[in-house]
Each structure stands twice: as C-alpha cells, then as structure tokens.
Design a protein around this motif. Structure first.
Motif, mmCIF file in Angstrom:
data_model
loop_
_atom_site.group_PDB
_atom_site.id
_atom_site.type_symbol
_atom_site.label_atom_id
_atom_site.label_comp_id
_atom_site.label_asym_id
_atom_site.label_seq_id
_atom_site.Cartn_x
_atom_site.Cartn_y
_atom_site.Cartn_z
ATOM 1 N N LEU A 1 1.757 25.689 85.265
ATOM 2 C CA LEU A 1 2.780 25.538 86.306
ATOM 3 C C LEU A 1 4.043 26.323 85.977
ATOM 4 O O LEU A 1 4.729 26.815 86.871
ATOM 5 N N ARG A 2 4.329 26.455 84.703
ATOM 6 C CA ARG A 2 5.524 27.189 84.281
ATOM 7 C C ARG A 2 5.458 28.647 84.740
ATOM 8 O O ARG A 2 6.490 29.268 85.003
ATOM 9 N N GLU A 3 4.250 29.203 84.856
ATOM 10 C CA GLU A 3 4.068 30.604 85.237
ATOM 11 C C GLU A 3 3.643 30.776 86.693
ATOM 12 O O GLU A 3 3.465 31.906 87.156
ATOM 13 N N ALA A 4 3.477 29.685 87.430
ATOM 14 C CA ALA A 4 2.910 29.764 88.780
ATOM 15 C C ALA A 4 3.936 30.263 89.789
ATOM 16 O O ALA A 4 5.107 29.871 89.755
ATOM 17 N N PRO A 5 3.519 31.120 90.724
ATOM 18 C CA PRO A 5 4.445 31.609 91.751
ATOM 19 C C PRO A 5 4.921 30.491 92.658
ATOM 20 O O PRO A 5 4.137 29.654 93.110
ATOM 21 N N GLY A 6 6.232 30.469 92.892
ATOM 22 C CA GLY A 6 6.819 29.481 93.785
ATOM 23 C C GLY A 6 7.118 28.146 93.152
ATOM 24 O O GLY A 6 7.726 27.285 93.781
ATOM 25 N N VAL A 7 6.689 27.950 91.897
ATOM 26 C CA VAL A 7 6.862 26.671 91.207
ATOM 27 C C VAL A 7 7.963 26.790 90.165
ATOM 28 O O VAL A 7 8.062 27.792 89.453
ATOM 29 N N MET A 8 8.782 25.742 90.065
ATOM 30 C CA MET A 8 9.749 25.624 88.978
ATOM 31 C C MET A 8 9.452 24.318 88.246
ATOM 32 O O MET A 8 9.572 23.240 88.830
ATOM 33 N N LEU A 9 9.022 24.426 87.007
ATOM 34 C CA LEU A 9 8.710 23.249 86.208
ATOM 35 C C LEU A 9 9.963 22.757 85.494
ATOM 36 O O LEU A 9 10.558 23.480 84.698
ATOM 37 N N ILE A 10 10.376 21.549 85.817
ATOM 38 C CA ILE A 10 11.488 20.883 85.125
ATOM 39 C C ILE A 10 10.934 19.553 84.645
ATOM 40 O O ILE A 10 10.836 18.582 85.400
ATOM 41 N N ASP A 11 10.515 19.495 83.391
ATOM 42 C CA ASP A 11 9.749 18.340 82.929
ATOM 43 C C ASP A 11 10.121 17.976 81.502
ATOM 44 O O ASP A 11 9.397 18.275 80.552
ATOM 45 N N TYR B 1 14.075 15.532 85.165
ATOM 46 C CA TYR B 1 13.205 15.718 86.332
ATOM 47 C C TYR B 1 14.095 16.078 87.509
ATOM 48 O O TYR B 1 15.322 15.976 87.448
ATOM 49 N N ILE B 2 13.498 16.516 88.607
ATOM 50 C CA ILE B 2 14.260 16.932 89.778
ATOM 51 C C ILE B 2 14.121 15.895 90.891
ATOM 52 O O ILE B 2 13.033 15.361 91.132
ATOM 53 N N THR B 3 15.226 15.632 91.560
ATOM 54 C CA THR B 3 15.262 14.714 92.693
ATOM 55 C C THR B 3 15.613 15.514 93.963
ATOM 56 O O THR B 3 16.070 16.654 93.884
ATOM 57 N N PRO B 4 15.418 14.920 95.139
ATOM 58 C CA PRO B 4 15.645 15.685 96.374
ATOM 59 C C PRO B 4 17.024 16.313 96.490
ATOM 60 O O PRO B 4 17.146 17.454 96.928
ATOM 61 N N ILE B 5 18.048 15.597 96.085
ATOM 62 C CA ILE B 5 19.409 16.116 96.269
ATOM 63 C C ILE B 5 19.637 17.385 95.462
ATOM 64 O O ILE B 5 20.476 18.221 95.813
ATOM 65 N N GLU B 6 18.861 17.559 94.386
ATOM 66 C CA GLU B 6 19.030 18.735 93.530
ATOM 67 C C GLU B 6 18.255 19.949 94.027
ATOM 68 O O GLU B 6 18.486 21.068 93.561
ATOM 69 N N CYS B 7 17.320 19.755 94.953
ATOM 70 C CA CYS B 7 16.499 20.876 95.405
ATOM 71 C C CYS B 7 17.044 21.523 96.672
ATOM 72 O O CYS B 7 16.558 22.582 97.079
ATOM 73 N N VAL B 8 18.037 20.907 97.296
ATOM 74 C CA VAL B 8 18.537 21.396 98.583
ATOM 75 C C VAL B 8 19.126 22.795 98.429
ATOM 76 O O VAL B 8 19.938 23.062 97.533
ATOM 77 N N GLY B 9 18.684 23.703 99.293
ATOM 78 C CA GLY B 9 19.167 25.075 99.266
ATOM 79 C C GLY B 9 18.397 25.991 98.344
ATOM 80 O O GLY B 9 18.669 27.190 98.299
ATOM 81 N N ASP B 10 17.417 25.434 97.610
ATOM 82 C CA ASP B 10 16.619 26.242 96.691
ATOM 83 C C ASP B 10 15.265 26.572 97.311
ATOM 84 O O ASP B 10 14.745 25.823 98.135
#
Length: 343
Positions: free
Chosen positions: A267-277, A284-293
């Motif tokens: 997943l770390r290398e997958a297109p379109g994916v950002m691994l935060i784990d 980890y990522i929550t909805p409020i942190e993904c807005v605009g990305d």
C-alpha cells in the motif's frame, strides 16, 4: 493545444469541485463552459483560484457541438436527457450519476484500478464515474488483490452528509445549531430519515427487497464490475454527522497468504494511496484530515486471526474529490492521454 470542456451541474458541490480540480491540476483547456439548470442561468462562479469568473449557461439550450469533454454532475434526471444529446454531438461524457454505471456498453473507470476499461468509451461516447464509497474502496483493494487475490470483503461505511448534497450539509448544520442555541427549535428531518446531528443512520438510498439499501448494492455491483466479478462483498452503509470525508472499515479475506507488514509495504507504493499507519495515539487518518486532499488514506492495517488469510484496515477519502470530482478529472486526463491527444 487544449480541450474544450463543459462542466454540467457546475453550481452544485461536485460541479464546483470539478472546476477547482481542473484549475488545480492545470488540465489543458482552450475553452471552458459552466452549465446548470435554468434557475442558475446568468449567475457567476469561480473557475478555481484562477481569478476567472464563469457565467453559467442554461443546460436546456446548450449546444455541445464542437466541445471535447463534458463532465456531468447533474444527477440522473438531467443526465438521462442531456448526456445522450452531448454524446450524439461528438462530445465525450464523463458522468458522475448512477445512471450508466452498470450499462455493459459504458466503461466504469477508476484510473488507478482499471485504466484499460476506458478504451470502450466509443460504444456510447459515455464513461461512468463510480459511487463515492466504491471509488475509494477499490483504490485500496486493487494492489492487495493483485498481490494475494481477494475472496471476500465485508465493509461498513461511515459516509459524510456531503454525499447527500448541499441539502444534507445544511440539515446537519441547522440541527446542530438548534441543539446548541438556547432558543433553537429542532425541525423535522427533510433530507434524511432521522435526525443526523449527533446520530448515525444505517440507511442510504432506498431499500431493496432483500433488506439491503441501493447504496450497499452499488458498492457490491460496482466493485465487481471495476475490480473482479468473483469477489464476494457484504456492505453496510451508514450516514454519519461529518460534513466532508467518507470512512470505511474493511475486512478482507484472501486466497493467498499476506501479512499485515506485506500489505503495508504494498500500500505504501500503490498509486492513489497514502499509508498513514502508526500504532500509537493519532497514528491514523480521520475524515477531517483528508478534506481537500487527493489521496485515499489507509490506516489500522492488521491481521484477522479468525480466517486463514485475512486483514482489516481503515480507509478514508474526501468524497467530493476522489469520490466524485477528482476521479472524473482523472478520467478526462486518461482519456486525453489515450484517445483525445491534442497538438
């Protein structure tokens, strides 16, 4: 040399986001038109942060002749009338509604997942954009499926009110204000079936005969069309009091063995994916942190000990972007690279 591009439904949440993303990504445009219903005719909207203002044109008498691409964010009703009209004029339609998704003659495309499917666009001159919750899920599933073959997916979604449009966002705001204002009066739900403020509603779209909802059916049918018809999928779709950003809890069973560490590396290398784990508070990522990305964020990757080869993970994405507008623009970019080359 650029394209002549139309955004249909330009005054809605997704239409405005399409204009923003076209500008952000510097999509090669010679001319752009903002089109909407007659009631919006003549109003002006921003073309991203370019400083340009676009005067909205009336869809009912807009002539698509000579235009290259039309991004539709107008809902199934207007799309049923005007998308075939645009396609017949030689303009390629990229449609965000559910109208054409399961049409066997219309490709359903997520560029990171099934780019080759776009080659079938000439059948009807229409390309379908998937459901918002499907789009982010298949971006996360694709690299794992390639590595270990997915047998079964159980997904529970936590979908923001922006997925129901401006009326859904307004209802959450008004109900929240009524709760906090001493003189506030709680009105009856209009957009949703129950109060959405400080609540969750396990019901999106209409109920089907088997007890599932159409939103759940969409996730199943669309994932099979995009990724692999052999995958078994069970979905429970839930509306939550979040303005923007869909989240999904995924449990995945594989044919071949795959560890959590292997999945993280993939997943770390997958297109379109950002691994935060990170296995720590806040890792980890929550909805409020993904807005605009643009990314589909994946967190909480862990092994499921109840099956021979299983993983659980958490997936979050901005539903107005990857779930709708961004994916449509990415389809347009892919279409340009493969089929509509200019210059």
């Amino acid at each position: 040399m650029g394209y002549r591009v139309v955004v249909v439904g330009a005054t809605g949440n997704v239409g405005r986001e399409m204009l923003n993303i076209l500008a952000e990504r510097e999509f090669p445009i010679d001319e752009i038109a903002a089109v909407a219903s007659p009631r919006s005719q003549g109003t002006e909207i921003d073309f991203g942060e370019t400083g340009r203002r676009l005067k909205v044109k009336n869809i009912e008498n807009f002539d698509f002749t000579g235009w290259d691409i039309a991004l539709f964010a107008a809902g199934s009703g207007p799309t049923a009338i005007h998308a075939p009209r645009a396609a017949a004029s030689g303009c390629v339609v990229i449609d965000n509604s559910s109208l054409y998704r399961m049409d066997p003659d219309v490709p359903l495309v997520v560029p990171e997942v099934n780019p080759d499917a776009i080659d079938g666009y000439k059948n009807k001159m229409i390309i379908a954009n998937p459901n918002c919750s499907t789009a982010q899920m298949v971006v996360a599933l694709k690299p794992l499926h390639d590595a270990a073959r997915i047998k079964r997916v159980v997904v529970a979604t936590y979908q923001s009110v922006s997925g129901a449009g401006k009326d859904g966002m307004d209802e959450l705001f008004e109900q929240t204000r009524a709760i906090y204002m001493p003189s506030g009066e709680m009105s009856d739900p209009k957009k949703f079936t129950k109060q959405i403020a400080f609540n969750v509603i396990p019901h999106i779209d209409v109920f089907l005969d088997d007890g599932s909802t159409k939103e759940e059916w969409k996730m199943i049918a669309e994932t099979k069309k995009i990724l692999d018809p052999k995958i078994k999928i069970s979905a429970t779709c839930v509306r939550v009091p979040v303005f923007v950003g869909h989240s999904e809890a995924l449990n995945i069973e594989f044919e071949d063995e795959i560890s959590a560490e292997e999945a993280q590396n993939i997943l770390r290398e997958a297109p379109g994916v950002m691994l935060i784990d990170k296995r720590e508070d806040g890792g980890y990522i929550t909805p409020i942190e993904c807005v605009g990305d643009d990314a589909t964020y994946v967190s909480r990757v862990r092994e499921d000990p109840t099956v021979d080869s299983g993983l659980s993970l958490w997936c979050v994405s901005d539903n107005l972007r990857k779930g709708a507008a961004l994916n449509a623009v990415q389809i347009a970019e892919l279409l340009g690279r493969r089929h509509l080359k200019k210059g």
